[in-house]
Structure formats: structure tokens, C-alpha cells
Design an enzyme around this catalytic site. Structure first.
Site, mmCIF file in Angstrom:
data_model
loop_
_atom_site.group_PDB
_atom_site.id
_atom_site.type_symbol
_atom_site.label_atom_id
_atom_site.label_comp_id
_atom_site.label_asym_id
_atom_site.label_seq_id
_atom_site.Cartn_x
_atom_site.Cartn_y
_atom_site.Cartn_z
ATOM 1 N N LYS A 119 11.511 -14.914 -11.929
ATOM 2 C CA LYS A 119 11.233 -13.789 -12.839
ATOM 3 C C LYS A 119 10.139 -14.177 -13.837
ATOM 4 C CE LYS A 119 12.548 -10.931 -11.249
ATOM 5 N NZ LYS A 119 13.266 -11.031 -10.019
ATOM 6 N N LYS B 23 5.677 -4.066 -4.682
ATOM 7 C CA LYS B 23 7.139 -3.910 -4.652
ATOM 8 C C LYS B 23 7.718 -4.099 -3.253
ATOM 9 C CE LYS B 23 11.100 -2.758 -6.430
ATOM 10 N NZ LYS B 23 11.722 -3.803 -7.254
ATOM 11 N N GLU C 125 6.658 -14.445 -11.888
ATOM 12 C CA GLU C 125 6.010 -13.214 -11.422
ATOM 13 C C GLU C 125 5.676 -12.252 -12.551
ATOM 14 O OE1 GLU C 125 8.316 -11.209 -8.416
ATOM 15 O OE2 GLU C 125 10.114 -11.203 -9.619
ATOM 16 N N HIS D 190 16.256 -37.198 -9.169
ATOM 17 C CA HIS D 190 15.639 -37.672 -7.922
ATOM 18 C C HIS D 190 14.127 -37.449 -7.899
ATOM 19 C CE1 HIS D 190 19.547 -38.583 -6.329
ATOM 20 N NE2 HIS D 190 19.962 -37.364 -6.651
ATOM 21 N N CYS E 75 0.848 -1.186 0.000
ATOM 22 C CA CYS E 75 0.000 0.000 0.000
ATOM 23 C C CYS E 75 0.889 1.244 0.000
ATOM 24 C CB CYS E 75 -0.932 0.111 1.197
ATOM 25 S SG CYS E 75 -2.065 -1.256 1.359
ATOM 26 N N GLU F 119 16.227 -17.793 -9.480
ATOM 27 C CA GLU F 119 15.866 -16.412 -9.795
ATOM 28 C C GLU F 119 15.233 -16.324 -11.202
ATOM 29 O OE1 GLU F 119 15.425 -13.812 -8.269
ATOM 30 O OE2 GLU F 119 15.592 -12.163 -9.689
ATOM 31 N N TRP G 22 -2.937 -2.556 -1.654
ATOM 32 C CA TRP G 22 -2.634 -3.962 -1.919
ATOM 33 C C TRP G 22 -3.404 -4.720 -0.843
ATOM 34 C CZ3 TRP G 22 -0.430 -8.150 0.630
ATOM 35 C CH2 TRP G 22 -0.011 -9.208 -0.184
ATOM 36 N N ARG H 168 3.533 -0.141 -5.083
ATOM 37 C CA ARG H 168 3.365 -0.747 -3.764
ATOM 38 C C ARG H 168 2.039 -1.497 -3.628
ATOM 39 N NH1 ARG H 168 6.838 1.350 -0.049
ATOM 40 N NH2 ARG H 168 5.458 0.678 1.618
ATOM 41 N N ASN I 131 -1.285 1.848 5.875
ATOM 42 C CA ASN I 131 -0.454 0.809 5.278
ATOM 43 C C ASN I 131 0.026 -0.077 6.424
ATOM 44 O OD1 ASN I 131 1.477 -0.699 3.897
ATOM 45 N ND2 ASN I 131 3.027 0.906 4.043
ATOM 46 N N GLY I 132 -0.257 -1.381 6.345
ATOM 47 C CA GLY I 132 0.139 -2.287 7.420
ATOM 48 C C GLY I 132 -1.012 -3.225 7.759
HETATM 49 O O1 M6R Z 1 12.802 -5.237 -0.849
HETATM 50 P P1 M6R Z 1 13.294 -6.651 -0.675
HETATM 51 O O2 M6R Z 1 14.524 -6.922 -1.462
HETATM 52 O O3 M6R Z 1 13.455 -7.028 0.774
HETATM 53 O O4 M6R Z 1 12.136 -7.548 -1.268
HETATM 54 C C1 M6R Z 1 12.163 -8.946 -1.142
HETATM 55 C C2 M6R Z 1 11.146 -9.587 -2.043
HETATM 56 O O5 M6R Z 1 9.856 -9.187 -1.693
HETATM 57 C C3 M6R Z 1 11.393 -9.251 -3.511
HETATM 58 O O6 M6R Z 1 12.669 -9.617 -3.907
HETATM 59 C C4 M6R Z 1 10.359 -9.965 -4.400
HETATM 60 O O7 M6R Z 1 10.589 -11.343 -4.389
HETATM 61 C C5 M6R Z 1 10.360 -9.416 -5.815
HETATM 62 N N1 M6R Z 1 9.051 -9.511 -6.357
HETATM 63 C C6 M6R Z 1 11.295 -10.122 -6.717
HETATM 64 O O8 M6R Z 1 11.245 -9.708 -8.027
#
Ligand code: M6R
Length: 606
Positions: A483, A601, A486, A502, A2, A479, A79, A33, A105-106
Site C-alpha cells: 500500500k 485497477k 503503490e 538472516h 485501458c 500488504e 494504460w 483502468r 483493450n488488451g
Molecule cells: O482485481 P484483482 O484483485 O485480481 O487484482 C489483483 C491485483 O492487480 C491488485 O490487487 C493490485 O495489486 C492492486 N494495485 C493492489 O492495491
């Protein structure tokens, strides 16, 4: 998650006396956010004027500009955590008499208990959110002084919050924080509150970072900061180093693409000034007594956690110190064994991730020394660790982390070398030369973008991907898969290639695409064998290989060629290729790459 923004300005520039365009512009910058609903509330002459929508900030814009003009206002982009994304659950939330407006926010963890009590007292709730208890509690305690009512409210609340509150009868905005970021931008006759500096930057570079259990009261051209006991606090004004133009798209279709292409410069910035002429790594982390450190614990989430895995491989190999890597969300609840002999390293782009922050606090309480590897300057983690390494990657706006990740990899490489040098382990000169060549090598990968685009187009309708690597390429496989997941919503899994046999190999067929990271390292021949195993079972392969390596030509024609580089630095090079692959696949699918569904984010809730 948020985004909240609040503005009290005497003379909002270029907008007449109206803060609505300023709030909307700020919400657009904070939209990364959370973006499932949005709302705004303005205070004019003893009346509140508000608008809320389900959906993006752009849909709120027209309604907001049609409201009665004002120089005081609060706004929110959501969010969802409690209550589905719809207009009713969108913020601001009001009390029974519509005199108090709250953006939040929270998460209010004890909201069901509080709601039950308030309902018994006759308060009528309209939304399914946790936030609405705040507006009703403030109503309950309101006795002509908004900040006092807010303070009494927050005494009862368990959970996290960054809030901004209006009361129709008071020309002020009351803001408070516990566990969710709040930054105050200090301008000339104008003050602006936001969840992130990006929304403040167009107006001022002078900022005050609010700590937990602090509040700020904005009145006409003035602000006052207090703790929750009501004591007035004198806090330092900091200066933001980022410029507003750094957070523009600069002609790129998406922030994600821009940020991928910014990596040579970003890595250069992470390295700047950190390797001196005598090839000593300089990190300004002297507050840590490394003589005490017997073990390193890394905590992080998501992409940052993948950089933690690379760090483990590198630190153990180069500096010979044992390393454990934990998810922030697991570490905090498993009663981990931590002592003074541990160094807890938090890796986080935002420096606000709730789980990483909680893990940091847990380790601190148990006596560990703490180090942050952080991008956002002044973020909560950066202020709570004993010492920190800033990434200097610049603002990362795309929800999918790209440049922050390669800068994390660069930073953990520097940290490994720093730790090795502290232990008087000799590092060969070549290593430092190779580090200096990194930005140029990343640039060479970016030059492969046309080829990667072709491969992405060919495989854009794939339903399942495996990403496979060994050694240092295993975290990069994780990773790469993240990517794709997401940004494209395609099922993708990362595995150590040696694990295939395995179990996972049972899934191989001609529809599952295996992306192998097969660049040259000490596991190279092994990974070629793993590719053969997949190929022999009818699986299709995309291979990432070095230069003109043709060993895989009999297995696939879909080859991404990246420059050769020393093994320890290959994760950075390979990552860039996989980022481009994910980006192009998502873009072919027509997905809003910068704001993928269900994500945000900065994950400031548990
Ligand atoms: O701000 P941070 O690096 O602590 O965030 C951690 C994760 O939330 C962040 O890396 C998330 O997995 C992203 N969507 C990755 O692209």
C-alpha cells in the site's frame, strides 16, 4: 487495463443529439483502468471526427465537446503497453484512409508479424502500438460489411482484445471480445458498451456480459450478438445490483479514503446471511464436491495474493487441509501438478485479472474443481468457476485495493470455517461471536485516524520502510508495504519478522523505519524481541499494538493502538490501520492517491 466505451443512442438524454458528454463521463468512470492518454471518435453523416490527448480524460473533454455532434461514438482511456503514452499512440487507431477507427483493450501478441505483412502490402503505420494492426487488417478485409471484416481480422489475431470499431460509411458500432471484459448496457433506444459496469450504470441496470469470441453489433436502437462464426446468439439480460451513488466519492477527498471508511459496512455485507442461527456457515458452493478435495491451490495477484496467504494459514489451521498459494503469473507457466483431488481457488477483486484467469483455466484443463472469491458480479472469473463466493464489498474505484482486501479476508475466514464444518471439526461458538463483532472493531480502528495521520505526517519523508510481522501478520506486513509503495512511491518491503536476522537487518539504520505489527497472538513475545533487535541497531520503529499494551513504550512513541480481537481475525483489524497510514503518507506527499502512476485497477494484460 485501458477503458473502452461506445455509445449508440437515438436520443442521448440531456445532451441534445450529442454522445460526446456521455462518452467523456464514461471515460472518467473508467479512468481507474488507465490514465496516460485518451481519445474519442464520433461518426456523423459518413465522416469520422476524432480527438486524442496525452494525459487525463479531463484534457480530452474540451476537444471532444467541440467535435461535430453525433449520436454514435467510441472512446478510450489508455494504460500503455506498446508505445509510450503520447497523442499518436493514444486510441482510436485508424486505417490508411482514415475510414476505420478502433479502440482496443488488451494485447495483440503477434502484432509484429502482422505489421510486417501489412507493411509489405503497402499499409502505412503511424503509431508504435499493437492495436494499429487491427485497423489496417479491418481495412484490408473490408468489403462493405464491417462485422465481416472484423471477424476475418480476429481470425488472424493472437492475444487478448476488447474492441469497438467504427467505419465511416456504416451507421453501426462493431464490438468484440476475447480475454478483455466487455459489458453491454441495454437501454431504451440507446445501447452502451463499456469495459466495466461503472460506466453503464448511469444509463441502465440491464446488462449483457459478453463472453470470449463473441461480438455485438450496435445499430439504431438495436443490438445483435453473434459468435465469431457469425451465428446470432440469444443471451440473457442480467440486472446490476450496484447503484450509481455507490460509485460517487460522497464528500471524501479520495475514493481510497471513502473505501477505507466503508469497511465496516462492506465486511457486514460479506458476512450477511452466511452464518445461520445454528452457527453453520452457508456459502452456496454446493456445486463443488468437497469429499474429493485433498488439497487447495490458491491463485491470485497483488493484494489478492496476500489474502491468499492469510487463507493458507487459516485453512490449514482451522480446516486441516493443505494449501498452496501461487501468483497467477507463475502458476500458468510452471506446468503445475494439478489433479481432480485439487480445489483451485481464485481470489480477485475485479475477476478480470489476466494472470489469475489464465491460472484458473490451466487448473480447469488439468481437472481441478474451481472456486472464485470475487467482488465484481458477472466478471469473467465469476462466470468460469464451478462455484463462487461474492464479496459484496460494493464497487472499488481507488486503484489501491482496500475494502476488497478486508472482505477477501472475511470471505476466506468463512471458507475456512465452512471447510472445517464439512469435515465435522467442531468450531467454538466464541469464534462466530467474534466474527459478528468485526465491523464494530474495524470502526474502532477508523476512530484512530487522527493519531495515524499524525504518525504519517511525521514519517512522510521517509525513504525506506520495512513492514514486519509474524504468522498471520506476515501477509499483512506485505500488504502494508504494498500500500505504501503503490500510493506513495516510497520503497517499502514486507518481511516475516523472524527472517530479519538472516540478512535484511544489515539495512537497519536511523533512516529506515520499521513498522512492526505487534498485536497479541502466539508469536507476540517473539515479535517484541525482533523489535528490540532493530532498536538496538539504531532503527526507528512504528508499532501497531493492541489497546493499552505499553510493552513497546521503551522502544517507540509512535504507536497505533487497535482493538483486541481473536488471533484469526487480527489481519483484518491490522490491515485497516496500515491502509490509513499509507493513505495519509501519500496524501501528504500530494500524490493523486486514486490514480498512482504506472498502475491500473484491473490488470487485464499479462
Ligand atoms: O482485481 P484483482 O484483485 O485480481 O487484482 C489483483 C491485483 O492487480 C491488485 O490487487 C493490485 O495489486 C492492486 N494495485 C493492489 O492495491
Amino acid at each position: 487495463m485501458c477503458g473502452i466505451i461506445a455509445y449508440f443512442g437515438n436520443t442521448p438524454r440531456g445532451t441534445g443529439k450529442n454522445v460526446a458528454p456521455i462518452l467523456i463521463d464514461g471515460l472518467k468512470k473508467l479512468e481507474y483502468r488507465g490514465y496516460d492518454s485518451a481519445g474519442i471518435c464520433l461518426l456523423n453523416n459518413g465522416e469520422l471526427y476524432s480527438a486524442k490527448v496525452k494525459g487525463r480524460v479531463s484534457e480530452l473533454e474540451k476537444l471532444a465537446l467541440d467535435l461535430k455532434q453525433s449520436n454514435i461514438g467510441i472512446a478510450h482511456t489508455r494504460w500503455a503497453t506498446h508505445g509510450e503514452p503520447n497523442e499518436i499512440n493514444a486510441h482510436p487507431h485508424f486505417d490508411c484512409k482514415n475510414e476505420i477507427a478502433v479502440v482496443h483493450n488488451g494485447i495483440i501478441e503477434n502484432y509484429t508479424t502482422l505489421k510486417e505483412i501489412l507493411e509489405k502490402e503497402g499499409h502505412k503505420f503511424v503509431s508504435k502500438t499493437d492495436t494499429e494492426v487491427l485497423s489496417h487488417l479491418i481495412e484490408k478485409f473490408y468489403n462493405g460489411n464491417l462485422e465481416e471484416a472484423v471477424m476475418k481480422t480476429l481470425e488472424l489475431v493472437v492475444g487478448t482484445f476488447g474492441i469497438a470499431v467504427l467505419h465511416k460509411n456504416e451507421n453501426k458500432i462493431v464490438v468484440a471480445r476475447r480475454g478483455s471484459p466487455i459489458i453491454l448496457g441495454v437501454g431504451e433506444n440507446e445501447n452502451i458498451i463499456a469495459s466495466d459496469a461503472v460506466a453503464v450504470l448511469p444509463y441502465t441496470k440491464k446488462v449483457v456480459y459478453l463472453n470470449d469470441n463473441e461480438m455485438v453489433i450496435l445499430t439504431d436502437g438495436k443490438y445483435e450478438i453473434r459468435n465469431f462464426d457469425g451465428q446470432v446468439l440469444e443471451k440473457e439480460i442480467d440486472e446490476i445490483k450496484w447503484t450509481a451513488s455507490q460509485i460517487e466519492k460522497k464528500g471524501y477527498e479520495h475514493f481510497m479514503l471513502k473505501e477505507i471508511f466503508e469497511q465496516p459496512e462492506a465486511i457486514e455485507n460479506t458476512l450477511r446471511g452466511r452464518i445461520d442461527e445454528d452457527l453453520n456457515v452457508r456459502l452456496s458452493i454446493d456445486k463443488i464436491d468437497f469429499n474429493l478435495v485433498e488439497r487447495i491451490l490458491i491463485v491470485a495477484c497483488g493484494t489478492a495474493w496476500h489474502s491468499g496467504l492469510v487463507a493458507k494459514y487459516l485453512i490449514e489451521k482451522i480446516a486441516k487441509i493443505p494449501v498452496e498459494v501461487d501468483y497467477g503469473s507463475e502458476f500458468r507457466y510452471r506446468d503445475p501438478i494439478v489433479s481432480k483431488k485439487d480445489l483451485l481457488v481464485v481470489i480477485s477483486q475485479s475477476g478480470e485479472t489476466a494472470d489469475s484467469l489464465a491460472a484458473l483455466r490451466e487448473a480447469k484443463n488439468k481437472g481441478a474443481q474451481t472456486l472464485g472469491i470475487i467482488n465484481v458480479v458477472g466478471s469473467t472469473v465469476s462466470r468460469e468457476v464451478d462455484a463462487g463466493i461474492y464479496l459484496h464489498a460494493g464497487p472499488e474505484i481507488g486503484v489501491a485495493s482496500t475494502k476488497a482486501f478486508t472482505c477477501m479476508l472475511t470471505a476466506v475466514t468463512l471458507l475456512s470455517l465452512f471447510l472445517a464444518q464439512h469435515k465435522k471439526i467442531i468450531i467454538e461458538k466464541e469464534f462466530f461471536n467474534d466474527i459478528k463483532l468485526l465491523p464494530g472493531k474495524v470502526d474502532e480502528v477508523l476512530k484512530q485516524s487522527e493519531k495515524i495521520l499524525e504518525i504519517a505526517e511525521k514519517f512522510k519523508d521517509t525513504k525506506n520502510f520495512f513492514f514486519l510481522g509474524r504468522g498471520l501478520s506476515f501477509p499483512i506486513a506485505l500488504e502494508g508495504a504494498l500500500k505504501v509503495k503503490e500510493t506513495s512511491y516510497i520503497h517499502a518491503e514486507g518481511y516475516p519478522a523472524g527472517e530479519m536476522k538472516h540478512g535484511h537487518i544489515a539495512l537497519i539504520d536511523d533512516e529506515l523505519i520499521s513498522v512492526f505489527i505487534a498485536t497479541k497472538d502466539h508469536t507476540y513475545t517473539k515479535i517484541l524481541s525482533n523489535m528490540e533487535e532493530v532498536h538496538a541497531r539504531g532503527g526507528k520503529v512504528i508499532a501497531v499494538v493492541n489497546g493499552d499494551d505499553n510493552a513497546v513504550l521503551n522502544l517507540t512513541k509512535d504507536i497505533i493502538r487497535v482493538p483486541e480481537c481473536r488471533e484469526e481475525l487480527m489481519p483484518i483489524i491490522n490491515t485497516v490501520a496500515l491502509q490509513l497510514l499509507a493513505y495519509y503518507i501519500a496524501n501528504f506527499k500530494g500524490i493523486d492517491v486514486d490514480k498512482p502512476k504506472n498502475l491500473a485497477k484491473s490488470v487485464t494484460v499479462e
